[in-house]
Enzyme design. Structure first.
Site, PDB file in Angstrom:
ATOM      1  N   LYS A  58     -31.942  35.092 -47.448  1.00 54.89           N
ATOM      2  CA  LYS A  58     -31.273  36.385 -47.675  1.00 54.89           C
ATOM      3  C   LYS A  58     -31.944  37.457 -46.817  1.00 54.89           C
ATOM      4  O   LYS A  58     -33.035  37.942 -47.126  1.00 54.89           O
ATOM      5  CB  LYS A  58     -31.354  36.802 -49.146  1.00 54.89           C
ATOM      6  CG  LYS A  58     -30.397  37.955 -49.442  1.00 54.89           C
ATOM      7  CD  LYS A  58     -30.884  38.935 -50.471  1.00 54.89           C
ATOM      8  CE  LYS A  58     -31.600  40.127 -49.947  1.00 54.89           C
ATOM      9  NZ  LYS A  58     -30.899  41.024 -49.040  1.00 54.89           N
ATOM     10  N   GLY A  92     -41.414  42.636 -47.790  1.00 53.55           N
ATOM     11  CA  GLY A  92     -40.715  43.891 -48.038  1.00 53.55           C
ATOM     12  C   GLY A  92     -41.646  44.882 -48.707  1.00 53.55           C
ATOM     13  O   GLY A  92     -42.867  44.815 -48.520  1.00 53.55           O
ATOM     14  N   SER A  93     -41.066  45.766 -49.493  1.00 51.88           N
ATOM     15  CA  SER A  93     -41.860  46.853 -50.069  1.00 51.88           C
ATOM     16  C   SER A  93     -42.655  46.369 -51.286  1.00 51.88           C
ATOM     17  O   SER A  93     -42.311  45.374 -51.923  1.00 51.88           O
ATOM     18  CB  SER A  93     -40.940  48.000 -50.473  1.00 51.88           C
ATOM     19  OG  SER A  93     -40.026  47.550 -51.448  1.00 51.88           O
ATOM     20  N   VAL A 114     -40.527  46.320 -54.759  1.00 50.70           N
ATOM     21  CA  VAL A 114     -39.662  45.149 -54.950  1.00 50.70           C
ATOM     22  C   VAL A 114     -40.523  43.899 -55.095  1.00 50.70           C
ATOM     23  O   VAL A 114     -40.285  43.048 -55.961  1.00 50.70           O
ATOM     24  CB  VAL A 114     -38.653  45.011 -53.777  1.00 50.70           C
ATOM     25  CG1 VAL A 114     -37.838  43.735 -53.930  1.00 50.70           C
ATOM     26  CG2 VAL A 114     -37.722  46.215 -53.713  1.00 50.70           C
ATOM     27  N   GLY A 115     -41.564  43.790 -54.261  1.00 50.09           N
ATOM     28  CA  GLY A 115     -42.445  42.620 -54.314  1.00 50.09           C
ATOM     29  C   GLY A 115     -43.088  42.454 -55.682  1.00 50.09           C
ATOM     30  O   GLY A 115     -43.146  41.336 -56.222  1.00 50.09           O
ATOM     31  N   GLU A 161     -45.472  39.442 -48.825  1.00 48.93           N
ATOM     32  CA  GLU A 161     -46.087  40.282 -47.792  1.00 48.93           C
ATOM     33  C   GLU A 161     -45.472  41.667 -47.925  1.00 48.93           C
ATOM     34  O   GLU A 161     -44.251  41.802 -47.849  1.00 48.93           O
ATOM     35  CB  GLU A 161     -45.818  39.711 -46.389  1.00 48.93           C
ATOM     36  CG  GLU A 161     -46.648  38.501 -46.046  1.00 48.93           C
ATOM     37  CD  GLU A 161     -48.141  38.749 -46.067  1.00 48.93           C
ATOM     38  OE1 GLU A 161     -48.560  39.926 -45.990  1.00 48.93           O
ATOM     39  OE2 GLU A 161     -48.893  37.782 -46.209  1.00 48.93           O
ATOM     40  N   CYS A 195     -45.291  47.064 -40.698  1.00 47.64           N
ATOM     41  CA  CYS A 195     -46.213  47.021 -41.830  1.00 47.64           C
ATOM     42  C   CYS A 195     -47.655  47.140 -41.336  1.00 47.64           C
ATOM     43  O   CYS A 195     -48.536  47.567 -42.068  1.00 47.64           O
ATOM     44  CB  CYS A 195     -46.035  45.734 -42.605  1.00 47.64           C
ATOM     45  SG  CYS A 195     -46.060  44.290 -41.541  1.00 47.64           S
ATOM     46  N   GLN A 232     -34.238  56.069 -44.365  1.00 48.99           N
ATOM     47  CA  GLN A 232     -35.604  56.016 -43.871  1.00 48.99           C
ATOM     48  C   GLN A 232     -35.963  57.321 -43.161  1.00 48.99           C
ATOM     49  O   GLN A 232     -37.078  57.836 -43.317  1.00 48.99           O
ATOM     50  CB  GLN A 232     -35.772  54.818 -42.925  1.00 48.99           C
ATOM     51  CG  GLN A 232     -37.194  54.588 -42.456  1.00 48.99           C
ATOM     52  CD  GLN A 232     -38.168  54.282 -43.593  1.00 48.99           C
ATOM     53  OE1 GLN A 232     -37.918  53.418 -44.409  1.00 48.99           O
ATOM     54  NE2 GLN A 232     -39.271  55.020 -43.658  1.00 48.99           N
ATOM     55  N   GLU A 261     -47.283  54.535 -48.295  1.00 46.85           N
ATOM     56  CA  GLU A 261     -46.700  54.080 -47.026  1.00 46.85           C
ATOM     57  C   GLU A 261     -45.468  54.924 -46.697  1.00 46.85           C
ATOM     58  O   GLU A 261     -44.558  55.044 -47.515  1.00 46.85           O
ATOM     59  CB  GLU A 261     -46.292  52.606 -47.147  1.00 46.85           C
ATOM     60  CG  GLU A 261     -45.770  52.046 -45.849  1.00 46.85           C
ATOM     61  CD  GLU A 261     -45.287  50.617 -45.979  1.00 46.85           C
ATOM     62  OE1 GLU A 261     -44.507  50.334 -46.901  1.00 46.85           O
ATOM     63  OE2 GLU A 261     -45.695  49.782 -45.149  1.00 46.85           O
TER      64      GLU A 261
END
Ligand code: NAD
Length: 479
Positions: free
Chosen positions: A173, A226-227, A230-231, A248, A282, A329, A381
């Site tokens: 995905k 990802g962020s 969400v992670g 990651e 990142c 963003q 971040e």
């Protein structure tokens, strides 16, 4: 009419429940195509197809897997300019960066074409006489791969290639902002000789298909980039479902500049890591930690170098920095410039939206000074072309500030001192450390990942990818 691009499920191109336009951030009137949005039912079909394909694929010969991965890598490398142009048009990286990323993806497939032939085990004597012990690695099963928008072909490559190399079946995905590179990669994989169902592409929003992918009982493991937000949620869901997970996530990477640094080199690597790829890496360095004596010269030289940076259409020759990838963003980047100033930082360069011939999400790289470690601008971040300077007295304070962050992905030091370089490599609390190099820019054949809130689970890339994509079996034989 705009071209439609479908999902790949069980070896067949399947129409979406709906379609979403893929818009060029350099030119909002340029639509790359309409991309299928999978439904939860499509996701379920993809997982079922992967499950059905797994028994045969997991015991397929390593030569067949190696040949398929090599074929994929060869085609990506041969088409690097075309794929790099697609990447630049879709995500906003400059052409040079886009072509470089496409080449990296090709090299990753080639690397794992070799790695799958080298998967080794161990044979040991038992502590009980007359018994032999074998330790082998087997595929995990069906893996769900969830990727972010900022490396639309390299990150999918560094998850898909090891997953397939070690005999897993894949449900991929990609980020909904960048389905173009994902679809192009899936199309190449679909012609590589891999059986139907082994690799499946489902495009769409995280909330619609990402969540069901993570929670699907037919999925054995999730690899996510990802962020942090969400992670963290994915880790919780995987813990409840006892599913293997690898995350990651973000960074707030420090770049230390010591008094003894080569000034020109320090400025170049700071500009590179803070602003190239529009700061959307990142591993970008968003905290420039500068010691007292070099500070005035470094600041002047940074302002001069930043004034020479060309921001514009990602596909235009001579451009250093493309647009921000999306309006969301861009708004986040601009808001952090304001947050920094509200906290007392001084904006010394850039920080505003730019107009160009085409309507796009252009922003002048921003540099903030007079910042401290406790400010939000130095703790959260931003993920855009925004960097701040933290002024410190000497090396010890610089090291302490570098480590003073919830993140731990990459860290850099600019110095001509072997003593400080060696100490920094040893004491930096980051997964990757750079001496006189930008914090961003890594090789594909060695481990990639961080510490603290930046990463969770085993490392990606190189031979370390085995840790996630295989499971260990210990067999005892009475002789
Ligand atoms: P994001 O977390 O918003 O999305 C990442 C992926 O997760 C996307 O495919 C998204 O659709 C999906 N997703 C969203 N909600 C989900 C849910 N509830 N369940 C399952 N999947 C879901 O991140 P992004 O904005 O695409 O990417 C930027 C972030 O990625 C930054 O924080 C950046 O630092 C990080 N990043 C980290 C690395 C690394 O290797 N450490 C590399 C690149 C990017």
């Amino acid at each position: 009419m705009t071209q439609k691009f479908d999902n790949l499920i069980n070896g067949t191109w399947v129409a979406g429940a709906s379609y979403s336009p893929n818009i060029n951030p350099s030119n909002l009137s340029d639509v790359l195509g309409d991309y299928a949005q999978a439904s939860a039912e499509h996701l379920d079909s993809a997982v079922q197809a992967a499950r059905a394909a797994f028994p045969a694929w997991s015991v397929s010969g390593i030569q067949a897997r190696s040949d398929a991965l090599d074929k994929i890598g060869t085609e990506i490398l041969a088409r690097r300019e075309e794929l790099g142009t697609l990447l630049a048009r879709e995500e906003g990286k400059t052409l040079a960066e886009g072509i470089g990323e496409a080449a990296r993806a090709g090299n990753i497939f080639k690397f794992f074409a070799g790695e799958c032939l080298r998967l080794a085990g161990e044979t040991l004597p038992s502590v009980r006489p007359g018994i032999g012990v074998e330790v082998t690695r087997e595929p995990m099963g069906v893996v769900g791969l969830i990727t972010p928008w900022n490396f639309p072909i390299a990150i999918p490559a560094w998850k898909i290639a090891p997953a397939l190399a070690y005999g897993n079946c894949v449900v991929f995905k990609p980020a909904d902002l960048v389905p173009g590179c994902a679809w192009a990669l899936a199309e190449i994989i679909s012609r590589s000789g891999i059986p139907a169902g082994v690799f499946n592409l489902v495009m769409g929003r995280g909330s619609v298909i990402g969540d069901p992918l993570v929670n699907h009982p037919g999925v054995d493991a999730i690899s996510f980039t990802g962020s942090q937000g969400v992670g963290g949620r994915i880790a919780q869901q995987c813990a409840v479902n006892l599913k293997k997970v690898q995350l990651e996530m973000g960074g707030k990477n420090p770049q230390v500049i010591l008094d003894d640094a080569d000034l020109a080199q320090a400025v170049e690597l700071s500009v590179q890591s803070a602003f190239f790829s529009t700061g959307q890496r990142c591993t970008a360095s968003s905290r420039l930690i500068v010691t007292d004596a070099i500070y005035p010269r470094f600041l002047d030289a940074m302002k001069t170098r930043m004034a020479s940076l060309k921001v514009g259409d990602a596909q235009q020759a001579g451009i250093d920095i493309g647009p921000v990838s999306s309006l969301t963003q861009l708004e986040q980047d601009l808001s952090y410039v304001q947050i920094g100033q509200d906290e007392g930082a001084v904006l010394v360069a850039g920080g505003e939206r730019l107009a160009r011939d085409n309507e796009g999400f252009y922003m002048a790289p921003a540099l903030l000074t007079e910042t401290t470690a406790t400010m939000r601008i130095n703790r959260e971040e931003v993920f855009g072309p925004v960097a701040s300077i933290i002024r410190v007295k000497g090396y010890e304070e610089a090291l302490a500030e570098a480590n003073n962050t919830p993140f731990g992905l990459s860290a850099g030091i600019a110095t001509t001192s072997l003593k400080y370089a060696t100490h920094f490599k040893r004491h930096s609390q980051a997964g990757m450390v750079m001496v006189n190099l930008p914090t961003a820019g890594v090789d594909y054949h060695v481990p990639f990942g961080g510490r603290k809130s930046s990463s969770y689970g085993s490392r990606e890339q190189g031979k370390y990818a085995q840790e996630f994509f295989t499971t260990v079996k210990t067999a005892y034989t009475l002789s």
